[in-house]
Scaffold this motif. Structure first.
Motif, PDB file in Angstrom:
ATOM      1  N   GLY A 121      -0.384  -5.222   1.752  1.00 41.93           N
ATOM      2  CA  GLY A 121       0.954  -4.818   1.344  1.00 41.93           C
ATOM      3  C   GLY A 121       0.949  -3.722   0.299  1.00 41.93           C
TER       4      GLY A 121
ATOM      5  N   GLY B 222      -0.847  -0.294   2.090  1.00 43.75           N
ATOM      6  CA  GLY B 222      -0.131   0.187   3.269  1.00 43.75           C
ATOM      7  C   GLY B 222      -1.002   1.094   4.124  1.00 43.75           C
TER       8      GLY B 222
ATOM      9  N   ASP C 223      -3.357  -1.300   5.726  1.00 41.73           N
ATOM     10  CA  ASP C 223      -2.402  -2.278   6.226  1.00 41.73           C
ATOM     11  C   ASP C 223      -2.553  -2.458   7.735  1.00 41.73           C
TER      12      ASP C 223
ATOM     13  N   ARG D  86       1.966 -10.427   2.175  1.00 43.33           N
ATOM     14  CA  ARG D  86       2.135  -9.006   2.466  1.00 43.33           C
ATOM     15  C   ARG D  86       3.601  -8.607   2.383  1.00 43.33           C
ATOM     16  N   SER D  87       4.470  -9.412   2.973  1.00 39.19           N
ATOM     17  CA  SER D  87       5.902  -9.102   2.953  1.00 39.19           C
ATOM     18  C   SER D  87       6.438  -9.068   1.537  1.00 39.19           C
TER      19      SER D  87
ATOM     20  N   MET E 226       5.122  -5.893  -0.396  1.00 40.03           N
ATOM     21  CA  MET E 226       5.786  -4.651   0.005  1.00 40.03           C
ATOM     22  C   MET E 226       7.134  -4.479  -0.695  1.00 40.03           C
TER      23      MET E 226
END
Length: 306
Positions: free
Chosen positions: A126, A129, A133, A183-184, A187
């Motif tokens: 995250g 990227g 990623d 990861r979400s 970000m």
């Protein structure tokens, strides 16, 4: 840039801050009555995992109970065997107490390993990227595509299963879910002003990632680590029940496998219930504590209850 370099004082201050926050979080979690019961059960399970083999009245594998010169096969609970005996004349209580340790090792280390690996993969993916990623998420997709149980059985078919090997197999296949969620969250966090400000003042990627981004997703990481402990216990017991547990130890899953293979699973309730209740109680307790903790890291749950 040199004035913004990593130093031990900053790390210690951050550690003190995180420990203080952890204490406040634990106090909040324990305000939930169900979480209190779950936490007490987890502590009891931990005690059995550490001291169970030492307080067992008999050796779970070597000792065979006899009465009047004959082996005590499938004896109901009595004075000599408080929880009865197995079809092999083994003491069920001793097997239950000794079996808590392998179950604890698989659950604790499998859960923590799953949480840590998933956290690091999700954090790295995250934060950076781009190609990093893309690579890590394709690896995660591959892990999702591989069914856990069949793949674990294939791997364990070619080696002699051990507690630590089973733990490693669980980590390899279960880290994917925490990685996706972390990861979400990362970000979202990395776009906040304080992260961009740290980068503008010259903070390196490692400092920014671990001192500015990671603490803000640590709650989610702990939550999925707690859930992973429950997943690991159930998965480890499933593998043992299918005959792929450590043959040199007694675990709760192996107890269920032995009673099933003996054909006494419908009659020897004293042999079935202790490991079944143990597995159910511990996994339920983990999820009760995790649910209370989730109310802290997921504001939507708090809003729904208000």
């Amino acid at each position: 840039m040199s004035g913004y370099s990593f130093d031990t004082d900053t790390a210690k201050d951050r550690l003190r801050s995180e420990l203080s926050r952890a204490k406040r979080t634990l106090a909040y979690v324990l305000e939930d009555n169900a979480a209190k019961v779950g936490f007490a059960t987890i502590l009891a399970f931990g005690f059995l995992g550490i001291f169970g083999p030492y307080i067992a009245p008999y050796h779970p594998i070597e000792d065979t109970l006899r009465q009047g010169g004959s082996m005590m096969r499938l004896q109901e609970p009595g004075e000599k065997a408080v929880l009865g005996t197995t079809s092999f004349g083994k003491d069920v209580l001793s097997q239950f107490l000794a079996g808590a340790r392998p179950t604890l090792i698989v659950g604790l280390f499998g859960g923590v390993g799953t949480g840590v690996l998933g956290f690091l993969v999700g954090l790295t993916s995250g934060y950076f990227g781009g190609r990093v990623d893309e690579l890590l998420m394709r690896l995660t997709d591959l892990t999702f595509a591989l069914p856990f149980l069949p793949m674990a059985l294939v791997i364990l078919s070619f080696v002699t299963p051990s507690v630590w090997l089973i733990t490693a197999v669980l980590v390899v296949f279960l880290w994917k879910m925490p990685a996706r969620v972390i990861r979400s969250e990362v970000m979202t966090v990395k776009e906040r002003t304080f992260v961009k400000s740290a980068r503008a003042r010259g903070a390196g990627h490692m400092r920014t990632m671990f001192l500015h981004v990671a603490p803000n997703v640590l709650g989610i990481g702990f939550l999925y680590t707690a859930y992973a402990v429950g997943w690991s216990i159930v998965a480890g017991a499933s593998l043992a029940f299918l005959g792929f547990g450590d043959p040199t130890t007694t675990s709760w899953g192996r107890m269920l496998q032995q009673v099933f293979r003996s054909g006494a699973i419908r009659v020897a309730w004293w042999w079935v219930l202790p490991p079944a209740i143990g597995i159910g109680a511990v996994t339920t307790s983990v999820f009760l504590v995790g649910r209370a903790f989730e109310e802290i890291v997921n504001p939507d749950l708090q809003t729904e209850q208000e």
